[in-house]
Design an enzyme around this catalytic site. Structure first.
Site, PDB file in Angstrom:
ATOM      1  N   ASP A  35     -31.667   4.692 -12.730  1.00 46.43           N
ATOM      2  CA  ASP A  35     -30.706   3.902 -13.518  1.00 46.43           C
ATOM      3  C   ASP A  35     -29.716   4.820 -14.243  1.00 46.43           C
ATOM      4  OD1 ASP A  35     -29.552   1.659 -14.564  1.00 46.43           O
ATOM      5  OD2 ASP A  35     -31.088   1.315 -16.086  1.00 46.43           O
ATOM      6  N   GLY A  38     -23.780   3.878 -13.381  1.00 47.66           N
ATOM      7  CA  GLY A  38     -22.553   3.235 -13.877  1.00 47.66           C
ATOM      8  C   GLY A  38     -22.077   3.889 -15.168  1.00 47.66           C
ATOM      9  N   TRP A  40     -22.829   6.820 -16.304  1.00 46.97           N
ATOM     10  CA  TRP A  40     -22.470   8.228 -16.029  1.00 46.97           C
ATOM     11  C   TRP A  40     -21.015   8.293 -15.553  1.00 46.97           C
ATOM     12  CZ3 TRP A  40     -20.945  11.286 -11.895  1.00 46.97           C
ATOM     13  CH2 TRP A  40     -21.184  12.665 -11.984  1.00 46.97           C
ATOM     14  N   ARG A  48     -17.545   2.885 -11.033  1.00 51.83           N
ATOM     15  CA  ARG A  48     -19.012   2.891 -10.946  1.00 51.83           C
ATOM     16  C   ARG A  48     -19.515   3.545  -9.657  1.00 51.83           C
ATOM     17  NH1 ARG A  48     -21.800  -0.159 -14.198  1.00 51.83           N
ATOM     18  NH2 ARG A  48     -23.378  -0.518 -12.612  1.00 51.83           N
ATOM     19  N   HIS A  52     -22.626   6.177  -8.322  1.00 53.99           N
ATOM     20  CA  HIS A  52     -23.622   5.957  -7.266  1.00 53.99           C
ATOM     21  C   HIS A  52     -23.609   7.123  -6.262  1.00 53.99           C
ATOM     22  CE1 HIS A  52     -24.525   2.144  -8.927  1.00 53.99           C
ATOM     23  NE2 HIS A  52     -23.433   1.524  -8.522  1.00 53.99           N
ATOM     24  N   SER A  80     -31.628  -3.795  -5.793  1.00 50.14           N
ATOM     25  CA  SER A  80     -32.588  -4.867  -6.070  1.00 50.14           C
ATOM     26  C   SER A  80     -32.085  -6.211  -5.559  1.00 50.14           C
ATOM     27  CB  SER A  80     -32.844  -4.954  -7.580  1.00 50.14           C
ATOM     28  OG  SER A  80     -31.746  -5.571  -8.212  1.00 50.14           O
ATOM     29  N   GLU A  82     -31.579  -8.552  -7.303  1.00 54.49           N
ATOM     30  CA  GLU A  82     -30.653  -9.046  -8.341  1.00 54.49           C
ATOM     31  C   GLU A  82     -29.293  -8.336  -8.277  1.00 54.49           C
ATOM     32  OE1 GLU A  82     -33.978  -8.150  -9.099  1.00 54.49           O
ATOM     33  OE2 GLU A  82     -34.451 -10.283  -8.873  1.00 54.49           O
ATOM     34  N   ASN A  83     -29.237  -7.206  -7.588  1.00 56.10           N
ATOM     35  CA  ASN A  83     -27.988  -6.430  -7.567  1.00 56.10           C
ATOM     36  C   ASN A  83     -26.850  -7.109  -6.800  1.00 56.10           C
ATOM     37  OD1 ASN A  83     -29.633  -3.171  -7.560  1.00 56.10           O
ATOM     38  ND2 ASN A  83     -28.773  -4.320  -9.270  1.00 56.10           N
ATOM     39  N   TRP A  84     -27.157  -8.177  -6.053  1.00 53.62           N
ATOM     40  CA  TRP A  84     -26.075  -8.910  -5.363  1.00 53.62           C
ATOM     41  C   TRP A  84     -25.125  -9.559  -6.364  1.00 53.62           C
ATOM     42  CZ3 TRP A  84     -25.837  -7.887  -0.358  1.00 53.62           C
ATOM     43  CH2 TRP A  84     -27.011  -7.583   0.340  1.00 53.62           C
TER      44      TRP A  84
HETATM   45  C1  FPP Z   1     -28.615   1.613 -11.182  1.00 53.40           C
HETATM   46  O1  FPP Z   1     -27.642   2.205 -12.016  1.00 53.40           O
HETATM   47  C2  FPP Z   1     -28.446   2.109  -9.841  1.00 53.40           C
HETATM   48  C3  FPP Z   1     -28.273   1.336  -8.739  1.00 53.40           C
HETATM   49  C4  FPP Z   1     -28.251  -0.121  -8.768  1.00 53.40           C
HETATM   50  C5  FPP Z   1     -28.053   1.942  -7.417  1.00 53.40           C
HETATM   51  C6  FPP Z   1     -28.928   3.120  -7.117  1.00 53.40           C
HETATM   52  C7  FPP Z   1     -28.316   3.869  -6.007  1.00 53.40           C
HETATM   53  C8  FPP Z   1     -28.241   5.209  -5.929  1.00 53.40           C
HETATM   54  C9  FPP Z   1     -28.845   6.154  -6.860  1.00 53.40           C
HETATM   55  C10 FPP Z   1     -27.489   5.851  -4.865  1.00 53.40           C
HETATM   56  C11 FPP Z   1     -27.870   5.567  -3.502  1.00 53.40           C
HETATM   57  C12 FPP Z   1     -29.224   5.913  -3.096  1.00 53.40           C
HETATM   58  C13 FPP Z   1     -29.504   6.273  -1.844  1.00 53.40           C
HETATM   59  C14 FPP Z   1     -30.874   6.349  -1.365  1.00 53.40           C
HETATM   60  C15 FPP Z   1     -28.433   6.613  -0.894  1.00 53.40           C
HETATM   61  P1  FPP Z   1     -26.544   1.282 -12.682  1.00 53.40           P
HETATM   62  O2  FPP Z   1     -25.388   1.214 -11.811  1.00 53.40           O
HETATM   63  O3  FPP Z   1     -27.155  -0.051 -13.023  1.00 53.40           O
HETATM   64  O4  FPP Z   1     -26.218   2.077 -13.967  1.00 53.40           O
HETATM   65  P2  FPP Z   1     -25.754   1.469 -15.376  1.00 53.40           P
HETATM   66  O5  FPP Z   1     -26.949   0.778 -15.953  1.00 53.40           O
HETATM   67  O6  FPP Z   1     -25.352   2.669 -16.137  1.00 53.40           O
HETATM   68  O7  FPP Z   1     -24.623   0.533 -15.103  1.00 53.40           O
END
Ligand code: FPP
Length: 258
Positions: A35, A38, A40, A48, A52, A80, A82-84
């Site tokens: 996590d 975004g 970062w 965002r 990633h 996840s 829920e990420n959709w």
């Molecule tokens: C959560 O951070 C992260 C994700 C929903 C995506 C995770 C994906 C990766 C680390 C990259 C791809 C992985 C592979 C295996 C290629 P967030 O975006 O919710 O962060 P935030 O809470 O700061 O918004």
């Protein structure tokens, strides 16, 4: 050979060892909620997806550190159920990142002895991505140095619901006696049926919740919530957490010996 997978490039030299000896009492299976991508990116005034992409680069470093730390299984939460709900741009960008990641990393992963598996519901995923996922699983199926499981369109509740459906189908077909069902039965229907339960679950970025990740499997896992944002998570930080796990007293509901 898979088109687009492993067609060029040579495995880069392994990262430097972060621990000289495997930790005798270390975690065999570490699950990670990656996590903070975004935030970062936001801290750098970037979109965002920039976060990633930076996060994806961290995956290799962590996987490469596993053998020296005695970690045989690492499972990462990439997308996840829920990420959709995120914007179409972010979802499409992540799906494209997964496709490119598989194509770019496949050969090196195989040369590093990384066996890759995917968990989650593939039905809703783009067919081209599912094909690459299937091919990467097959391509690395002989590897056994470290087991990397990537959760895409994964939700713990969804996984239990899908498993229950299949279990009910077996009961209806007369293949499973309802009287024989106990807590060993359902795990055989879960996406993780070939994996041991996680010993340690790490979540980066300061949030202290599990967000529907490996709900059944993590019943007795140790948890580590750390402030570091995922793109800043290094092999050294990982090694520190794995070492501190060795000092934990896991009793699984029992009492300490002696
Ligand atoms: C959560 O951070 C992260 C994700 C929903 C995506 C995770 C994906 C990766 C680390 C990259 C791809 C992985 C592979 C295996 C290629 P967030 O975006 O919710 O962060 P935030 O809470 O700061 O918004």
């Amino acid at each position: 050979m898979i088109k687009g997978i492993g067609s060029k490039g040579k495995a880069k030299a392994r990262g430097k060892a972060v621990a000289a000896e495997p930790l005798a009492a270390g975690p065999r299976h570490v699950a990670i909620i990656m996590d903070g991508n975004g935030r970062w990116a936001q801290q750098r005034g970037r979109p965002r997806l920039f976060g990633h992409h930076a996060g994806a680069k961290r995956v290799r470093e962590i996987v490469e550190a596993c053998p020296d730390l005695g970690v045989k299984y690492v499972t990462i939460f990439a997308f996840s159920t829920e990420n959709w709900k995120r914007t179409q741009t972010e979802v499409a960008g992540l799906m494209s990142l997964f496709r490119r990641y598989i194509q770019k990393e496949a050969r090196d992963m195989k040369e590093e002895g990384v066996r890759v598996r995917f968990i989650g519901d593939r039905v809703k995923l783009d067919k081209a991505l599912v094909k690459l996922m299937d091919e990467l699983e097959e391509f690395t199926s002989e590897c056994d140095r470290v087991n990397l499981t990537i959760a895409i369109n994964y939700g713990g509740r969804d996984e239990v619901a899908r498993a229950t459906k299949r279990l009910a189908e077996d009961v209806a077909a007369g293949k499973l006696d309802p009287e024989s069902i106990d807590e060993e039965t359902l795990p055989k229907y879960l996406d993780t049926c070939l994996l041991p339960d996680p010993d340690l679950v790490i979540r980066t970025s300061g949030e202290a919740r599990i967000s529907n990740f490996l709900l059944w499997q993590s019943a007795y896992a140790e948890y580590e919530f750390i402030e570091t944002l995922w793109p800043d998570f290094t092999a050294e930080i990982f090694a520190g957490i794995v070492s501190s796990y060795a000092g934990r007293d896991r009793r699984f509901g029992g009492v300490k010996n002696g």
